[in-house]
Write a protein that holds these residues in place. Structure first.
Motif: not given
Length: 298
Positions: A159-161, A255-261, A247-250, A222-226
């Motif tokens: 799910g979302s954050s 996060i991915i677009s901000n560099g989390a490849t 919401q999860t997708r967005r 979702l903060k841990p993802l970064t």
């Protein structure tokens, strides 16, 4: 020669086999209940269950994930505070959740237990994979933030954050329209009371006590993802009514677009929170098999 011999001995000791049944204690002195199956395997798979009040030993989905993702691996599963395998399985809400579970089970405690056990066992294995479904996916992400050197991390329908947002989404999707506003208002009042409280109060809402709610409502899930240093695969069903798929997708795409490849997001159409299709048939095995190639090549 002596130095080389000493180094070889240290390497052997650091990679000694994991021992199923070794005791590990929390800071409060209670023992962490866990299971280590196929302990002598080369690799370790750790699976975290969802939020329900059940023993992880009785969760068929855990076995399904293990067999579909890494059947030759050792499997580590960890009970929630206050639960052991004597608690019989029950679907939905139940009235016999252990008192210690209601008092002490929190996401924070599950994360701490996971980190403690993985840190204790990881040197016995070539690689460690961490996976979880629903709340277990959130736990897997938070654990992966604190344990370095993991192989890919898999989060399924976590799910979302925002825990509150996803519950409100679920209410809107599942509660009849004539009862919806009342349910939302009641939940929001409960949330406000939890957030504003300075002292614990008795609570048993959806099988969770005060400490659980206080912790969960303050988290950015979702903060841990970064901060995870391993590849992450997030799977989200588009017909999920327990968490908000859009919401999860967005949020994850942001996060991915901000560099989390290191993150791969896969949205799956026509499946619900339990990966059931429109006929009510579970597709969990097929879903996990479908991403196993991604997991095993990252």
């Amino acid at each position: 020669m002596k130095i080389a011999f000493l180094i070889s001995i240290l390497l052997i000791l650091s990679a000694s086999p994991a021992i199923a049944g070794e005791k590990y204690l929390r800071n409060d002195g209670t023992e962490i209940q866990y299971y280590l199956d196929n302990a002598t395997a080369d690799n370790l798979l750790v699976i975290f269950q969802g939020s329900d009040c059940n023993s992880v030993r009785h969760m068929e989905s855990v076995t399904t994930i293990w067999q579909a993702l890494a059947p030759d691996s050792a499997l580590l599963t960890i009970e929630k505070y206050g639960i052991n395998d004597s608690l019989l399985y029950s679907s939905g809400e139940r009235g016999d959740c252990p008192t210690k579970y209601l008092q002490h089970n929190t996401m924070a405690q599950r994360i701490n237990d996971g980190v403690q056990l993985i840190d204790a066992l990881k040197n016995s294995y070539d690689k460690v994979i961490v996976a979880g479904g629903s709340e277990g996916g959130s736990i897997a992400l938070a654990v992966a933030k604190r344990v370095s050197g993991l192989h890919p991390v898999l989060a399924l329908n976590s799910g979302s954050s925002s825990f509150q947002h996803d519950i409100e989404f679920s209410i809107k999707q599942t509660v009849p329209e004539d009862q919806r506003n009342e349910a939302l208002n009641g939940f929001r009042q409960f949330v406000a009371r939890i957030k504003q409280s300075q002292e614990p109060f008795p609570a048993n809402v959806s099988g969770h006590g005060y400490a659980y709610w206080k912790d969960a409502l303050e988290r950015d899930l979702l903060k841990p993802l970064t901060s995870i240093d391993a590849p992450v695969v997030v799977i989200q069903s588009q017909e999920d009514k327990s968490v908000d798929p859009e919401q999860t997708r967005r949020e994850i795409n942001r996060i991915i677009s901000n560099g989390a490849t290191h993150i791969t997001l896969k949205m799956l159409p026509r499946l619900d929170h339990g990966f059931r299709d429109s006929n009510g048939q579970s597709q969990l095995k097929n879903v996990v098999e479908g991403v196993s190639n991604i997991i095993n090549t990252k």
